[in-house]
Design a protein around this motif. Structure first.
Motif, PDB file in Angstrom:
ATOM      1  N   PRO A 194      45.886  45.941  41.847  1.00  0.00           N
ATOM      2  CA  PRO A 194      45.619  44.806  42.739  1.00  0.00           C
ATOM      3  C   PRO A 194      44.139  44.549  42.998  1.00  0.00           C
ATOM      4  N   GLU A 195      43.349  45.606  43.177  1.00  0.00           N
ATOM      5  CA  GLU A 195      41.928  45.411  43.464  1.00  0.00           C
ATOM      6  C   GLU A 195      41.222  44.750  42.286  1.00  0.00           C
ATOM      7  N   ARG A 196      41.492  45.248  41.088  1.00  0.00           N
ATOM      8  CA  ARG A 196      40.862  44.665  39.890  1.00  0.00           C
ATOM      9  C   ARG A 196      41.335  43.237  39.676  1.00  0.00           C
ATOM     10  N   ALA A 197      42.624  42.981  39.921  1.00  0.00           N
ATOM     11  CA  ALA A 197      43.175  41.641  39.712  1.00  0.00           C
ATOM     12  C   ALA A 197      42.569  40.631  40.681  1.00  0.00           C
ATOM     13  N   LYS A 227      38.632  36.146  41.699  1.00  0.00           N
ATOM     14  CA  LYS A 227      37.376  35.662  42.289  1.00  0.00           C
ATOM     15  C   LYS A 227      36.411  35.239  41.177  1.00  0.00           C
ATOM     16  N   GLU A 228      36.341  36.038  40.109  1.00  0.00           N
ATOM     17  CA  GLU A 228      35.461  35.720  38.982  1.00  0.00           C
ATOM     18  C   GLU A 228      35.889  34.419  38.298  1.00  0.00           C
ATOM     19  N   LEU A 229      37.193  34.269  38.087  1.00  0.00           N
ATOM     20  CA  LEU A 229      37.699  33.065  37.424  1.00  0.00           C
ATOM     21  C   LEU A 229      37.489  31.829  38.293  1.00  0.00           C
ATOM     22  N   SER A 230      37.661  31.981  39.574  1.00  0.00           N
ATOM     23  CA  SER A 230      37.468  30.860  40.489  1.00  0.00           C
ATOM     24  C   SER A 230      36.043  30.334  40.424  1.00  0.00           C
ATOM     25  N   ALA A 231      35.095  31.243  40.229  1.00  0.00           N
ATOM     26  CA  ALA A 231      33.686  30.838  40.163  1.00  0.00           C
ATOM     27  C   ALA A 231      33.315  30.288  38.783  1.00  0.00           C
ATOM     28  N   HIS A 272      48.259  40.842  54.279  1.00  0.00           N
ATOM     29  CA  HIS A 272      46.829  41.048  54.065  1.00  0.00           C
ATOM     30  C   HIS A 272      46.460  40.822  52.600  1.00  0.00           C
ATOM     31  N   GLN A 273      47.289  41.347  51.683  1.00  0.00           N
ATOM     32  CA  GLN A 273      46.999  41.175  50.256  1.00  0.00           C
ATOM     33  C   GLN A 273      47.134  39.712  49.852  1.00  0.00           C
ATOM     34  N   ILE A 274      48.147  39.043  50.356  1.00  0.00           N
ATOM     35  CA  ILE A 274      48.318  37.627  50.030  1.00  0.00           C
ATOM     36  C   ILE A 274      47.103  36.826  50.493  1.00  0.00           C
ATOM     37  N   LEU A 275      46.627  37.121  51.721  1.00  0.00           N
ATOM     38  CA  LEU A 275      45.478  36.403  52.259  1.00  0.00           C
ATOM     39  C   LEU A 275      44.232  36.650  51.415  1.00  0.00           C
ATOM     40  N   ARG A 276      44.002  37.907  51.021  1.00  0.00           N
ATOM     41  CA  ARG A 276      42.852  38.227  50.169  1.00  0.00           C
ATOM     42  C   ARG A 276      42.929  37.493  48.831  1.00  0.00           C
ATOM     43  N   THR A 277      44.136  37.422  48.291  1.00  0.00           N
ATOM     44  CA  THR A 277      44.317  36.764  46.989  1.00  0.00           C
ATOM     45  C   THR A 277      44.006  35.276  47.084  1.00  0.00           C
TER      46      THR A 277
END
Length: 406
Positions: free
Chosen positions: A62-65, A70-74, A91-96
């Motif tokens: 999950p952390e790497r994904a 974030k990288e793809l979004s930029a 919490h994970q959904i919000l971070r994603t």
């Protein structure tokens, strides 16, 4: 081209990845551009293929994904990101979502959930709606025997459909040994079905279009191989892949079958939404229709896709009456194409379609009526009554074949 979403998938778990791929490949309005098993390679794949949608499964890491999202979004803002996870942790959904994901889907997901998410993405990209999106109509044209006019029907039907600016239409010539759709269109193709099959794993929609020959009518052609030995590489599985790619690229795909009904032909028939079985009103042709319909009964759902098209109707010499043919087959005739030998010889020898060579001819109007019927417009049969897809249970035609009745 229809509003097809090109998708790239990353899921390190092999079983989950295959499940997601199967679900995506079953949808007419998407094309699976690439699938990846490693997060570290996925950004390069996105850069190379520039898909409309990236599907990122989170659970392997999950952390790497999330960092990848974030990288793809930029770096790839034109690619919408769908994140998928078995976790329902808020919490994970919000971070994603904060990382840049456009949608968060819970695994295992249903085809309906995935389709709804993709529809929302399509609405953002293309303005698509449920009523506005178009899936591809795949029309397989088969002959009850050689020489009944199945290729001329396929080619001219394709040209009529392509004349409508709302349609994008392609024709595959699947008569691998003796196909002559290119002759009907006076085309000298640079590439054939054999070339596409050899490179289908590396093709995207743009390269596919470059591999096809475009006729002045707007019809795209993928012809049969030039050399007989090139047919050996064409298998039922490779044909399914080509059909899948072309379904993602066109609103209508016409497949001109051979008369062998090989495994390659049957793969195309099973992929079709309509099967036009072209026949004439003579005993050998009608016996073959009976034989084929008996075989089609063995494949679930196939018989309901088959429609009988009578070619050269009105030819006086030796023809069985239309009424007797319908009574024997136990089915309505889907379309009648009138006999016009002189016009058909001219269009074939000149390599010009009917809508160009003889736009006002009765045979041309019959092809237009056939195209309209396939696109859902109501037509009438020769008695003026609305035609139905089938009549009766089909028991009548079995009397035509020895030993078929029980």
């Amino acid at each position: 081209m229809s509003n097809v979403l090109r998708i790239a998938l990353v899921e390190p778990n092999d079983q989950n990845r295959e499940s997601l791929k199967a679900m995506l490949l079953g949808m007419d309005t998407v094309w699976l551009e690439a699938d990846c098993s490693r997060y570290e390679f996925y950004a390069d794949i996105i850069e190379q293929t520039a898909p409309d949608v990236g599907v990122v499964a989170l659970d392997a890491d999950p952390e790497r994904a999330i960092e990848l999202i974030k990288e793809l979004s930029a770096n790839a803002p034109d690619t919408s990101i769908l994140a998928a996870s078995e976790s329902t942790d808020g919490h994970q959904i919000l971070r994603t979502i904060r990382a840049g994901a456009d949608e968060f889907l819970t695994l295992p997901m249903s085809a309906e959930d995935l389709s709804s998410a993709l529809l929302r993405v399509g609405q953002q990209k293309f303005g698509m709606t449920d009523s506005g999106s178009r899936s591809c109509e795949v029309i397989a044209v088969a002959g009850a025997t050689g020489g009944v006019g199945s290729t001329s029907t396929a080619v001219n039907l394709g040209c009529v459909l392509a004349a409508d600016s709302r349609n994008s239409v392609a024709l595959i010539d699947l008569d691998l040994a003796l196909g002559d759709a290119d002759v009907f269109l006076d085309a000298i193709p640079d590439y054939t079905l054999a070339d596409v099959v050899q490179n289908v794993a590396r093709l995207d929609i743009q390269l596919l279009k470059q591999s096809l020959t475009k006729h002045s009518s707007g019809l795209y052609l993928l012809p049969r191989p030039v050399e007989l030995h090139d047919t050996e590489a064409i298998t039922d599985d490779s044909v399914r892949k080509v059909i899948g790619l072309m379904k993602a690229s066109f609103t209508h795909l016409i497949i001109d079958l051979s008369k062998t009904y090989s495994s390659v032909d049957m793969a195309a028939i099973e992929s079709a939404s309509h099967v036009l079985l072209v026949t004439q009103l003579d005993l050998p042709c009608l016996r073959n229709v009976v034989r084929l319909m008996m075989s089609f009964e063995e494949i679930d759902g196939l018989q309901n896709k088959v429609e009988i098209v009578v070619n050269r109707a009105g030819l006086d010499s030796g023809q069985i009456s239309l009424k007797k043919a319908k009574d024997t087959l136990g089915r309505e005739i889907y379309a009648l194409l009138p006999n016009d030998y002189r016009t058909m010889v001219e269009v074939r020898n000149n390599g010009v379609p009917l809508i160009t060579q003889a736009p006002k001819a009765a045979i041309t109007q019959a092809i237009r009526d056939l195209a309209a019927k396939i696109q859902g417009q109501t037509t009438t049969d020769e008695t003026g009554e609305e035609a139905s897809a089938a009549a009766g249970s089909g028991g009548g035609w079995k009397k035509f074949w020895p030993g078929a009745t029980k």
